[in-house]
Design an enzyme around this catalytic site. Structure first.
Site, PDB file in Angstrom:
ATOM      1  N   PHE A 287       0.979 -12.526 -23.862  1.00 26.03           N
ATOM      2  CA  PHE A 287       0.198 -11.599 -24.095  1.00 26.03           C
ATOM      3  C   PHE A 287       0.688 -10.577 -22.979  1.00 26.03           C
ATOM      4  O   PHE A 287       0.327 -11.450 -21.486  1.00 26.03           O
ATOM      5  CB  PHE A 287      -0.881 -12.063 -24.061  1.00 26.03           C
ATOM      6  CG  PHE A 287      -1.702 -10.378 -24.840  1.00 26.03           C
ATOM      7  CD1 PHE A 287      -2.278 -10.173 -25.558  1.00 26.03           C
ATOM      8  CD2 PHE A 287      -2.669 -10.390 -23.083  1.00 26.03           C
ATOM      9  CE1 PHE A 287      -3.165  -8.826 -25.351  1.00 26.03           C
ATOM     10  CE2 PHE A 287      -2.926  -9.804 -23.256  1.00 26.03           C
ATOM     11  CZ  PHE A 287      -3.290  -8.558 -24.458  1.00 26.03           C
TER      12      PHE A 287
ATOM     13  N   ASP B 288       5.250 -12.753 -15.299  1.00 30.65           N
ATOM     14  CA  ASP B 288       4.166 -11.853 -15.749  1.00 30.65           C
ATOM     15  C   ASP B 288       3.088 -13.332 -15.475  1.00 30.65           C
ATOM     16  O   ASP B 288       2.081 -13.860 -15.796  1.00 30.65           O
ATOM     17  CB  ASP B 288       4.064 -11.667 -17.246  1.00 30.65           C
ATOM     18  CG  ASP B 288       2.348 -11.327 -18.200  1.00 30.65           C
ATOM     19  OD1 ASP B 288       1.309 -11.374 -16.862  1.00 30.65           O
ATOM     20  OD2 ASP B 288       1.908 -10.626 -18.600  1.00 30.65           O
TER      21      ASP B 288
ATOM     22  N   LYS C 109      -6.328  -8.869 -12.500  1.00 30.63           N
ATOM     23  CA  LYS C 109      -7.002  -9.324 -12.782  1.00 30.63           C
ATOM     24  C   LYS C 109      -7.867  -9.933 -10.698  1.00 30.63           C
ATOM     25  O   LYS C 109      -8.440  -8.843 -10.762  1.00 30.63           O
ATOM     26  CB  LYS C 109      -6.977 -10.915 -13.615  1.00 30.63           C
ATOM     27  CG  LYS C 109      -5.982 -10.511 -15.300  1.00 30.63           C
ATOM     28  CD  LYS C 109      -6.200 -11.087 -15.651  1.00 30.63           C
ATOM     29  CE  LYS C 109      -5.788 -11.024 -17.568  1.00 30.63           C
ATOM     30  NZ  LYS C 109      -7.467 -11.642 -17.972  1.00 30.63           N
TER      31      LYS C 109
END
Length: 383
Positions: A127, A213, A242
């Site tokens: 993702f 990532d 995040k």
């Protein structure tokens, strides 16, 4: 009637206040947030250090633009680059935007090497975001459904399988490999200890960029500031978001070596990216992680939580996967119903496939961990 588009299906609760690991709803009921706003509020809700930084900066300056120097942005860039052993950074507003920048860097790398159709290898069940480029990079047909034609060119390979990457070394259009060090959204899949090392060796031998990532794994979530530090490697491109802002929207795309020279004036930008507010907040996050020995605490709480979860007496659990405070409890049956069942017990979790995913705040205490363990036990007993 709701005036919101229906792309979310929110649970029947509205939160109005947060403190530490807890959220309070409109009825005054408290919930233990074992999801951290999907891995965002690593230092907990309304951490006093973060609140003070936001208040102070909001009273001074929120925004200019990137047409001018931004002092906090330059300080944060230096801090992150030194911590990650990278050369420079582009600031965005989210993980998807950070990954978008990484994809553009990979394409520029390809064109700099006379590759007119650059290809990036990404992993099945990965993702990377929901923009057109990042959902195209995401190896999950469910995320991509309805959005074809996708942005080309990405080739999906199995995660944790070095041979699957090695098999593409004869494809002269490949310019990069883009991976999560640990796959988060698909259920906390942790690769073999030397997987990233072997991938990096293949990339270096073929002049490919290694893009990691770390939107979910970064900023202390795994017990290291960056998950790839367990492998003692440095990627060519590193993306963060995040936990970097603890709830304030910020993304970062860091680059090193040849990758660090590819974005030049006019090639990329962001109106809001790296504004004084978010950068001051991120600096406070990094300060707090260091001052409060958060990384050591994450390791300790991983051992405590996983040990407690393993002690649950049930044959419904087939595996517990974890790294730091990324934890997945794999079950042998569907467990979708546990999302609402946990909400009724005032615990916020995530369900991914047949697994319960936990991303508790990095500041979680043993007492709060006990609540998670006991509640999970109750949920599984009733399943």
């Amino acid at each position: 009637m709701s005036y919101l588009m229906s792309n979310y299906a929110p649970l029947e609760v509205t939160f109005v206040k947060g403190k530490g690991c807890y959220l309070t709803d409109t009825q005054g009921e408290k919930y233990l947030d074992a999801l951290s706003g999907v891995g965002v509020v690593g230092l907990g809700h309304c951490h006093p250090n973060i609140t003070a930084a936001i208040q102070m900066q909001a009273a001074e300056l929120l925004h200019t633009s990137n047409w001018y120097h931004i002092a906090h942005q330059e300080t944060l860039a230096e801090r992150l680059c030194k911590l990650a052993d990278m050369d420079n950074v582009f600031f965005a507003n989210s993980g998807a935007e950070a990954n978008e920048a990484a994809i553009k860097i990979a394409r520029l790398h390809g064109h700099a090497n006379q590759i007119t159709n650059p290809v990036i290898l990404t992993a099945n069940q990965s993702f990377h975001g929901r923009t057109m480029a990042t959902l195209s990079a995401t190896g999950n047909a469910k995320v991509q459904a309805g959005f074809s034609p996708l942005v080309s060119e990405f080739i999906y390979i199995d995660f944790n399988d070095v041979s699957a990457i090695q098999a593409h070394t004869n494809n002269h259009n490949i310019v990069a490999v883009m991976l999560e060090p640990i796959q988060g959204e698909s259920g906390v899949h942790v690769p073999k200890d030397d997987y990233l090392n072997q991938v990096q060796s293949i990339c270096q031998a073929n002049n490919w960029l290694l893009i990691l990532d770390e939107v979910q794994t970064g900023i202390g979530r795994t017990g290291k500031l960056f998950a790839h530090q367990y492998n003692h490697i440095t990627p060519d491109v590193l993306t963060l978001a995040k936990g970097l802002g603890n709830g304030v929207p910020i993304g970062a795309c860091l680059a090193k070596g040849k990758a660090a020279t590819l974005l030049t004036p006019g090639t990329h930008g962001s109106t809001f990216g790296g504004n004084p507010l978010v950068c001051k907040t991120a600096l406070s996050v990094l300060d707090t992680i260091e001052q409060d020995n958060i990384l050591e605490h994450v390791i300790q709480m991983n051992e405590y939580l996983v040990s407690g979860l393993q002690s649950i007496a049930t044959d419904k659990v087939t595996e517990i996967r974890s790294k730091g405070l990324m934890i997945a409890i794999q079950l042998n049956q569907d467990c979708t119903e546990l999302l609402n069942a946990a909400l009724q017990k005032k615990l916020l979790i995530n369900i991914t496939g047949r697994s319960i995913r936990l991303l508790p705040p990095l500041i979680i205490s043993q007492a709060e961990a006990d609540i998670i363990i006991n509640t999970i036990n109750e949920l599984l007993s009733a399943l």
